[in-house]
Design a protein around this motif. Structure first.
Motif, PDB file in Angstrom:
ATOM      1  N   ASP A 121       0.814  -1.218   0.000  1.00  0.00           N
ATOM      2  CA  ASP A 121       0.000   0.000   0.000  1.00  0.00           C
ATOM      3  C   ASP A 121       0.852   1.274   0.000  1.00  0.00           C
ATOM      4  N   ARG A 122       2.170   1.092  -0.054  1.00  0.00           N
ATOM      5  CA  ARG A 122       3.145   2.197  -0.125  1.00  0.00           C
ATOM      6  C   ARG A 122       3.115   3.115   1.096  1.00  0.00           C
ATOM      7  N   LYS A 123       2.616   2.606   2.183  1.00  0.00           N
ATOM      8  CA  LYS A 123       2.538   3.428   3.390  1.00  0.00           C
ATOM      9  C   LYS A 123       3.917   3.916   3.819  1.00  0.00           C
ATOM     10  N   VAL A 124       4.865   2.986   3.902  1.00  0.00           N
ATOM     11  CA  VAL A 124       6.213   3.333   4.345  1.00  0.00           C
ATOM     12  C   VAL A 124       6.944   4.107   3.255  1.00  0.00           C
ATOM     13  N   ALA A 125       6.782   3.670   2.016  1.00  0.00           N
ATOM     14  CA  ALA A 125       7.454   4.339   0.896  1.00  0.00           C
ATOM     15  C   ALA A 125       7.083   5.809   0.822  1.00  0.00           C
ATOM     16  N   GLU A 126       5.826   6.121   1.042  1.00  0.00           N
ATOM     17  CA  GLU A 126       5.385   7.514   0.988  1.00  0.00           C
ATOM     18  C   GLU A 126       5.789   8.268   2.253  1.00  0.00           C
ATOM     19  N   LEU A 127       5.736   7.602   3.389  1.00  0.00           N
ATOM     20  CA  LEU A 127       6.116   8.236   4.651  1.00  0.00           C
ATOM     21  C   LEU A 127       7.576   8.670   4.631  1.00  0.00           C
ATOM     22  N   TYR A 128       8.416   7.871   3.965  1.00  0.00           N
ATOM     23  CA  TYR A 128       9.849   8.147   3.904  1.00  0.00           C
ATOM     24  C   TYR A 128      10.292   8.701   2.543  1.00  0.00           C
ATOM     25  N   ASP A 129       9.333   9.099   1.711  1.00  0.00           N
ATOM     26  CA  ASP A 129       9.619   9.732   0.413  1.00  0.00           C
ATOM     27  C   ASP A 129      10.549   8.864  -0.439  1.00  0.00           C
ATOM     28  N   MET A 130      10.210   7.592  -0.547  1.00  0.00           N
ATOM     29  CA  MET A 130      11.039   6.644  -1.287  1.00  0.00           C
ATOM     30  C   MET A 130      10.641   6.500  -2.745  1.00  0.00           C
ATOM     31  N   ILE A 131       9.548   7.104  -3.144  1.00  0.00           N
ATOM     32  CA  ILE A 131       9.112   7.031  -4.540  1.00  0.00           C
ATOM     33  C   ILE A 131       9.406   8.360  -5.211  1.00  0.00           C
ATOM     34  N   HIS A 132      10.256   8.330  -6.238  1.00  0.00           N
ATOM     35  CA  HIS A 132      10.651   9.525  -6.975  1.00  0.00           C
ATOM     36  C   HIS A 132      10.130   9.374  -8.413  1.00  0.00           C
ATOM     37  N   PRO A 133       8.989   9.943  -8.719  1.00  0.00           N
ATOM     38  CA  PRO A 133       8.323   9.693  -9.997  1.00  0.00           C
ATOM     39  C   PRO A 133       9.170   9.997 -11.228  1.00  0.00           C
ATOM     40  N   ASN A 134      10.059  10.964 -11.139  1.00  0.00           N
ATOM     41  CA  ASN A 134      10.888  11.288 -12.302  1.00  0.00           C
ATOM     42  C   ASN A 134      11.987  10.266 -12.541  1.00  0.00           C
ATOM     43  N   SER A 135      12.184   9.370 -11.568  1.00  0.00           N
ATOM     44  CA  SER A 135      13.170   8.307 -11.721  1.00  0.00           C
ATOM     45  C   SER A 135      12.479   6.965 -11.971  1.00  0.00           C
ATOM     46  N   LEU A 136      11.584   6.601 -11.059  1.00  0.00           N
ATOM     47  CA  LEU A 136      10.800   5.375 -11.178  1.00  0.00           C
ATOM     48  C   LEU A 136       9.358   5.725 -10.831  1.00  0.00           C
ATOM     49  N   ALA A 137       8.466   5.536 -11.753  1.00  0.00           N
ATOM     50  CA  ALA A 137       7.093   6.007 -11.569  1.00  0.00           C
ATOM     51  C   ALA A 137       6.361   5.280 -10.444  1.00  0.00           C
ATOM     52  N   ASN A 138       6.552   3.968 -10.337  1.00  0.00           N
ATOM     53  CA  ASN A 138       5.719   3.184  -9.428  1.00  0.00           C
ATOM     54  C   ASN A 138       6.488   2.381  -8.399  1.00  0.00           C
ATOM     55  N   ALA A 139       7.802   2.542  -8.342  1.00  0.00           N
ATOM     56  CA  ALA A 139       8.610   1.732  -7.436  1.00  0.00           C
ATOM     57  C   ALA A 139       9.512   2.639  -6.604  1.00  0.00           C
ATOM     58  N   THR A 140      10.045   2.069  -5.544  1.00  0.00           N
ATOM     59  CA  THR A 140      10.930   2.845  -4.680  1.00  0.00           C
ATOM     60  C   THR A 140      12.333   2.913  -5.265  1.00  0.00           C
ATOM     61  N   VAL A 141      12.975   4.054  -5.067  1.00  0.00           N
ATOM     62  CA  VAL A 141      14.399   4.169  -5.392  1.00  0.00           C
ATOM     63  C   VAL A 141      15.191   3.488  -4.271  1.00  0.00           C
ATOM     64  N   ARG A 142      16.527   3.441  -4.419  1.00  0.00           N
ATOM     65  CA  ARG A 142      17.352   2.786  -3.403  1.00  0.00           C
ATOM     66  C   ARG A 142      17.682   3.780  -2.278  1.00  0.00           C
ATOM     67  N   SER A 143      16.725   3.954  -1.388  1.00  0.00           N
ATOM     68  CA  SER A 143      16.923   4.841  -0.249  1.00  0.00           C
ATOM     69  C   SER A 143      17.598   4.100   0.897  1.00  0.00           C
ATOM     70  N   VAL A 144      18.388   4.842   1.678  1.00  0.00           N
ATOM     71  CA  VAL A 144      19.000   4.302   2.888  1.00  0.00           C
ATOM     72  C   VAL A 144      18.801   5.316   4.008  1.00  0.00           C
ATOM     73  N   PHE A 145      18.324   4.832   5.153  1.00  0.00           N
ATOM     74  CA  PHE A 145      18.232   5.651   6.356  1.00  0.00           C
ATOM     75  C   PHE A 145      18.961   4.919   7.475  1.00  0.00           C
ATOM     76  N   ILE A 146      19.915   5.598   8.102  1.00  0.00           N
ATOM     77  CA  ILE A 146      20.518   5.073   9.327  1.00  0.00           C
ATOM     78  C   ILE A 146      19.862   5.812  10.480  1.00  0.00           C
ATOM     79  N   ILE A 147      19.299   5.049  11.408  1.00  0.00           N
ATOM     80  CA  ILE A 147      18.483   5.581  12.493  1.00  0.00           C
ATOM     81  C   ILE A 147      19.081   5.109  13.815  1.00  0.00           C
ATOM     82  N   ASP A 148      19.276   6.024  14.751  1.00  0.00           N
ATOM     83  CA  ASP A 148      19.943   5.660  15.998  1.00  0.00           C
ATOM     84  C   ASP A 148      18.937   5.152  17.039  1.00  0.00           C
ATOM     85  N   PRO A 149      19.399   4.704  18.206  1.00  0.00           N
ATOM     86  CA  PRO A 149      18.475   4.153  19.211  1.00  0.00           C
ATOM     87  C   PRO A 149      17.459   5.161  19.750  1.00  0.00           C
ATOM     88  N   GLU A 150      17.734   6.456  19.573  1.00  0.00           N
ATOM     89  CA  GLU A 150      16.760   7.479  19.969  1.00  0.00           C
ATOM     90  C   GLU A 150      15.742   7.735  18.862  1.00  0.00           C
TER      91      GLU A 150
END
Length: 213
Positions: A101-130
């Motif tokens: 349902d692309r809930k996470v993809a949209e929440l983290y802005d992982m879909i870039h229509p000018n690159s890939l219309a319907n799929a996520t790009v190769r995003s990386v997030f490093i998130i700390d314990p806080e």
């Protein structure tokens, strides 16, 4: 939604290959590498997930949980995992979110229509314990990620969180580090860096990595 360094990583609840994940609860006191994939059964993604599985010990040693994201459904993920295990000679040992349902993809802005219309790009997030976002990277679909660099950044973040240092260009574990310019008190410098330092310039002071005595 634009996510910036220092922002709290958005929480979510989503299905995965290990069951439902409530993100903040699942992350707990760990670091997280959250990374997205354009699609299941694609060649570059297959090598990336295989590499992540092979690095399980390295991630565990750093208190890191990997979490992959793809907009394909759970059944597809389960079939794909068999291919990953077979072709990459490993065992996938981390969850893959079934973000149909692309809930996470949209929440983290992982879909870039000018690159890939319907799929996520190769995003990386490093998130700390806080739950703070400490790094963001976006790769094009055609370029596989450099997991050596991802581990290097985690090493740098964990080191610099614990000591008043920064890591210079191309730094690797065990190399000299930079004493932060804000640290000027000679007594504190001597206490924090008993191995001494060399001042190339007043603002550029190099010292042996402090957690490797």
């Amino acid at each position: 939604m634009t996510l910036r360094l220092g922002d709290i990583a958005p929480d979510f609840t989503q299905q995965s290959t290990i069951g439902e994940i409530r993100f903040h609860e699942w992350a707990g006191p760990h670091w997280v590498v959250l990374f997205s994939h354009p699609a299941d059964f694609t060649p570059v993604c297959t090598t990336e997930l295989g590499k992540t599985a092979k690095l399980a010990g390295e991630f565990a040693r750093r208190n890191v949980k990997p979490l992959a994201v793809s907009v394909d459904p759970l059944e597809s993920h389960q079939q794909w995992i068999q291919d990953i295990n077979d072709t990459q000679s490993t065992t996938v040992n981390f969850p893959i979110l079934a973000d149909a349902d692309r809930k996470v993809a949209e929440l983290y802005d992982m879909i870039h229509p000018n690159s890939l219309a319907n799929a996520t790009v190769r995003s990386v997030f490093i998130i700390d314990p806080e739950k703070k976002i400490r790094l963001t990277l976006t790769y094009p679909a055609s370029t596989g990620r450099n997991f050596t660099e991802i581990l290097r950044v985690i090493d740098s973040l964990q080191l610099t969180d614990s000591h008043k240092v920064a890591t210079p260009a191309d730094w690797q574990e065990g190399d000299e580090v930079v004493i932060v310019p804000s640290l000027q008190d000679p007594e504190e410098i001597a206490r924090r860096f008993p191995q001494g330092y060399r001042a190339i310039r007043p603002y550029l002071r190099l010292t042996p990595q402090p957690n490797r005595q």
